[in-house]
Design a protein around this motif. Sequence first.
Motif, PDB file in Angstrom:
ATOM      1  N   PRO A  26       0.837  -1.212   0.000  1.00  0.00           N
ATOM      2  CA  PRO A  26       0.000   0.000   0.000  1.00  0.00           C
ATOM      3  C   PRO A  26       0.864   1.252   0.000  1.00  0.00           C
ATOM      4  CG  PRO A  26      -0.521  -1.439   1.876  1.00  0.00           C
ATOM      5  CD  PRO A  26       0.690  -2.008   1.217  1.00  0.00           C
ATOM      6  N   LYS A  27       0.417   2.292  -0.706  1.00  0.00           N
ATOM      7  CA  LYS A  27       1.249   3.514  -0.738  1.00  0.00           C
ATOM      8  C   LYS A  27       1.357   4.126   0.656  1.00  0.00           C
ATOM      9  CE  LYS A  27      -1.964   7.188  -1.934  1.00  0.00           C
ATOM     10  NZ  LYS A  27      -2.371   8.234  -2.824  1.00  0.00           N
ATOM     11  N   GLU A  28       0.359   3.866   1.502  1.00  0.00           N
ATOM     12  CA  GLU A  28       0.377   4.427   2.864  1.00  0.00           C
ATOM     13  C   GLU A  28       1.477   3.814   3.713  1.00  0.00           C
ATOM     14  OE1 GLU A  28      -2.274   3.015   1.363  1.00  0.00           O
ATOM     15  OE2 GLU A  28      -3.473   4.793   0.895  1.00  0.00           O
ATOM     16  N   MET A  29       2.066   2.687   3.230  1.00  0.00           N
ATOM     17  CA  MET A  29       3.144   2.048   3.993  1.00  0.00           C
ATOM     18  C   MET A  29       4.525   2.502   3.517  1.00  0.00           C
ATOM     19  SD  MET A  29       1.877   0.346   6.425  1.00  0.00           S
ATOM     20  CE  MET A  29       3.283  -0.615   6.957  1.00  0.00           C
ATOM     21  N   LEU A  30       4.579   3.363   2.492  1.00  0.00           N
ATOM     22  CA  LEU A  30       5.875   3.951   2.112  1.00  0.00           C
ATOM     23  C   LEU A  30       6.355   4.766   3.310  1.00  0.00           C
ATOM     24  CD1 LEU A  30       4.914   5.255  -1.449  1.00  0.00           C
ATOM     25  CD2 LEU A  30       6.381   3.298  -0.935  1.00  0.00           C
ATOM     26  N   THR A  31       7.642   4.758   3.563  1.00  0.00           N
ATOM     27  CA  THR A  31       8.098   5.405   4.800  1.00  0.00           C
ATOM     28  C   THR A  31       8.619   6.819   4.589  1.00  0.00           C
ATOM     29  OG1 THR A  31      10.265   4.403   4.547  1.00  0.00           O
ATOM     30  CG2 THR A  31       8.709   3.252   5.974  1.00  0.00           C
ATOM     31  N   VAL A  32       8.254   7.673   5.516  1.00  0.00           N
ATOM     32  CA  VAL A  32       8.910   8.975   5.626  1.00  0.00           C
ATOM     33  C   VAL A  32       9.882   8.820   6.796  1.00  0.00           C
ATOM     34  CG1 VAL A  32       8.592  11.411   6.200  1.00  0.00           C
ATOM     35  CG2 VAL A  32       7.050  10.294   4.594  1.00  0.00           C
ATOM     36  N   VAL A  33      11.145   8.740   6.451  1.00  0.00           N
ATOM     37  CA  VAL A  33      12.267   8.428   7.349  1.00  0.00           C
ATOM     38  C   VAL A  33      12.060   7.037   7.980  1.00  0.00           C
ATOM     39  CG1 VAL A  33      13.784   9.226   9.202  1.00  0.00           C
ATOM     40  CG2 VAL A  33      12.691  10.890   7.697  1.00  0.00           C
ATOM     41  N   ASP A  34      11.528   6.941   9.179  1.00  0.00           N
ATOM     42  CA  ASP A  34      11.497   5.620   9.823  1.00  0.00           C
ATOM     43  C   ASP A  34      10.104   5.095  10.094  1.00  0.00           C
ATOM     44  OD1 ASP A  34      10.760   7.390  11.734  1.00  0.00           O
ATOM     45  OD2 ASP A  34      12.268   6.817  13.203  1.00  0.00           O
ATOM     46  N   ARG A  35       9.072   5.803   9.626  1.00  0.00           N
ATOM     47  CA  ARG A  35       7.721   5.291   9.868  1.00  0.00           C
ATOM     48  C   ARG A  35       6.832   5.498   8.639  1.00  0.00           C
ATOM     49  NH1 ARG A  35       7.332   8.480  15.096  1.00  0.00           N
ATOM     50  NH2 ARG A  35       9.463   7.802  14.870  1.00  0.00           N
ATOM     51  N   PRO A  36       5.893   4.566   8.462  1.00  0.00           N
ATOM     52  CA  PRO A  36       5.041   4.692   7.274  1.00  0.00           C
ATOM     53  C   PRO A  36       4.242   5.995   7.294  1.00  0.00           C
ATOM     54  CG  PRO A  36       4.589   2.633   8.458  1.00  0.00           C
ATOM     55  CD  PRO A  36       5.546   3.408   9.294  1.00  0.00           C
ATOM     56  N   VAL A  37       3.949   6.468   6.113  1.00  0.00           N
ATOM     57  CA  VAL A  37       3.164   7.698   5.960  1.00  0.00           C
ATOM     58  C   VAL A  37       1.902   7.640   6.834  1.00  0.00           C
ATOM     59  CG1 VAL A  37       1.695   8.884   4.292  1.00  0.00           C
ATOM     60  CG2 VAL A  37       3.998   8.250   3.650  1.00  0.00           C
ATOM     61  N   ILE A  38       1.241   6.491   6.845  1.00  0.00           N
ATOM     62  CA  ILE A  38      -0.018   6.373   7.602  1.00  0.00           C
ATOM     63  C   ILE A  38       0.199   6.602   9.099  1.00  0.00           C
ATOM     64  CG2 ILE A  38       0.189   3.835   7.778  1.00  0.00           C
ATOM     65  CD1 ILE A  38      -3.117   5.639   7.429  1.00  0.00           C
ATOM     66  N   GLN A  39       1.374   6.238   9.599  1.00  0.00           N
ATOM     67  CA  GLN A  39       1.611   6.406  11.040  1.00  0.00           C
ATOM     68  C   GLN A  39       1.694   7.881  11.428  1.00  0.00           C
ATOM     69  OE1 GLN A  39       4.569   3.758  12.701  1.00  0.00           O
ATOM     70  NE2 GLN A  39       4.713   4.975  14.578  1.00  0.00           N
ATOM     71  N   HIS A  40       2.198   8.699  10.493  1.00  0.00           N
ATOM     72  CA  HIS A  40       2.234  10.144  10.769  1.00  0.00           C
ATOM     73  C   HIS A  40       0.805  10.668  10.992  1.00  0.00           C
ATOM     74  CE1 HIS A  40       6.518  11.029   9.924  1.00  0.00           C
ATOM     75  NE2 HIS A  40       6.438   9.987   9.135  1.00  0.00           N
ATOM     76  N   ALA A  41      -0.125  10.223  10.143  1.00  0.00           N
ATOM     77  CA  ALA A  41      -1.524  10.695  10.268  1.00  0.00           C
ATOM     78  C   ALA A  41      -2.174  10.152  11.534  1.00  0.00           C
ATOM     79  CB  ALA A  41      -2.321  10.281   9.036  1.00  0.00           C
ATOM     80  N   VAL A  42      -1.887   8.898  11.847  1.00  0.00           N
ATOM     81  CA  VAL A  42      -2.466   8.284  13.051  1.00  0.00           C
ATOM     82  C   VAL A  42      -1.966   9.017  14.302  1.00  0.00           C
ATOM     83  CG1 VAL A  42      -2.348   6.186  14.466  1.00  0.00           C
ATOM     84  CG2 VAL A  42      -2.949   6.022  12.050  1.00  0.00           C
ATOM     85  N   GLN A  43      -0.676   9.292  14.333  1.00  0.00           N
ATOM     86  CA  GLN A  43      -0.123  10.005  15.494  1.00  0.00           C
ATOM     87  C   GLN A  43      -0.728  11.400  15.614  1.00  0.00           C
ATOM     88  OE1 GLN A  43       4.072   9.551  14.614  1.00  0.00           O
ATOM     89  NE2 GLN A  43       4.273   7.884  16.089  1.00  0.00           N
ATOM     90  N   GLU A  44      -0.922  12.055  14.473  1.00  0.00           N
ATOM     91  CA  GLU A  44      -1.531  13.397  14.499  1.00  0.00           C
ATOM     92  C   GLU A  44      -2.944  13.328  15.068  1.00  0.00           C
ATOM     93  OE1 GLU A  44      -1.667  15.524  10.713  1.00  0.00           O
ATOM     94  OE2 GLU A  44      -3.438  16.591  11.426  1.00  0.00           O
ATOM     95  N   ALA A  45      -3.717  12.329  14.630  1.00  0.00           N
ATOM     96  CA  ALA A  45      -5.107  12.217  15.092  1.00  0.00           C
ATOM     97  C   ALA A  45      -5.143  11.950  16.603  1.00  0.00           C
ATOM     98  CB  ALA A  45      -5.821  11.104  14.335  1.00  0.00           C
ATOM     99  N   LEU A  46      -4.344  11.022  17.055  1.00  0.00           N
ATOM    100  CA  LEU A  46      -4.381  10.677  18.484  1.00  0.00           C
ATOM    101  C   LEU A  46      -3.855  11.836  19.338  1.00  0.00           C
ATOM    102  CD1 LEU A  46      -3.271   6.932  18.301  1.00  0.00           C
ATOM    103  CD2 LEU A  46      -5.582   7.830  18.579  1.00  0.00           C
ATOM    104  N   ALA A  47      -2.818  12.513  18.843  1.00  0.00           N
ATOM    105  CA  ALA A  47      -2.281  13.661  19.592  1.00  0.00           C
ATOM    106  C   ALA A  47      -3.297  14.808  19.644  1.00  0.00           C
ATOM    107  CB  ALA A  47      -0.985  14.152  18.945  1.00  0.00           C
ATOM    108  N   SER A  48      -4.254  14.801  18.722  1.00  0.00           N
ATOM    109  CA  SER A  48      -5.285  15.849  18.692  1.00  0.00           C
ATOM    110  C   SER A  48      -6.498  15.490  19.543  1.00  0.00           C
ATOM    111  CB  SER A  48      -5.735  16.106  17.243  1.00  0.00           C
ATOM    112  OG  SER A  48      -4.639  16.410  16.425  1.00  0.00           O
TER     113      SER A  48
END
Length: 298
Positions: A26-48
Amino acid sequence: MQRVRKAVLPVAGLGTRFLPATKAMPKEMLTVVDRPVIQHAVQEALASGIEQLIFVTGRGKTAIEDHFDHAFELEATLAARGKDEALQTVEATNFPPGTIAYVRQQEPLGLGHAVWCARHVIGDEPFAVLLPDDIILGDQPCLAQLLDVYENLATDNGANLIGVEGVEPEMTRKFGVLDIDRWLDDETSFIAKGIVEKPRPEEAPSNMAVFGRYILDPTVLKHLDKQERGTGGEIQLTDAIDASIREGVPTLGHLCEGRRFDCGSKEGFVLANVAYALQDDLMGPSLRRAIQELVRED
Ligand code: UTP
């Protein structure tokens, strides 16, 4: 305003712009540095402050479910070897049971259709939508900024609040674009009187382009029920938001702080990797020098 507890993350798109990388991944599993793109969005949602994440997935996306699940063998091996830091990193991708719900979009009929597939899990309450392609580097999570504005709105009719950014006129054909009624005093938010999907520059009502962060009133789902096809033959979220505006639901655009990267395009994805890596205490300084050298040699 009613508290926003749920966020929809549509991840059922085909990711054709990244083929062949996305043939089996899945394209969402491509990594930005050390975590998949999707994890950045998940962390943003939970931190919000979001409590429940609803992923709209499709065929070939099971790697996303595995990523946010326990990895028993890996965790046991890391624990046995005393690799505590690595273990913590892996454990940070698990959330309490029930935090993530998965619904399936059997056919990629468009973003509006993807959101509609989550309707039973959303129920009759306002909800956020995060498009994981967009990751935003900044001090305060982008969704938290929108929620701050949303919670202070005073309306009896619910509201839609949409993250926007100003784009060059020739870029409007890549985005949903809001028609501005009037700016509010703080000059970071405006009331919209319409929204158009991917208008040609000469037809664009403004240069305020929608990116991947929304807080939506549940009436939008009622409009999606009609399953009307729009631009590109797809069921567009933009069209349902426009119908909701016409029905009298106050709809605002808000300029969020932070730098947005469109990881759905190759250029944005590469740039996001560079920007996030430059922020890293360990590799940032040497990477900066290496990039400067590369640019000089180019
Ligand atoms: P995109 O327009 O980027 O499409 O979707 P895509 O298929 O992901 O990528 P390309 O253009 O082929 O490279 C924007 C967001 O909407 C989701 C995508 O997963 C992405 O998060 N989406 C789109 C769905 O979930 N279902 C759809 O039918 C369409």
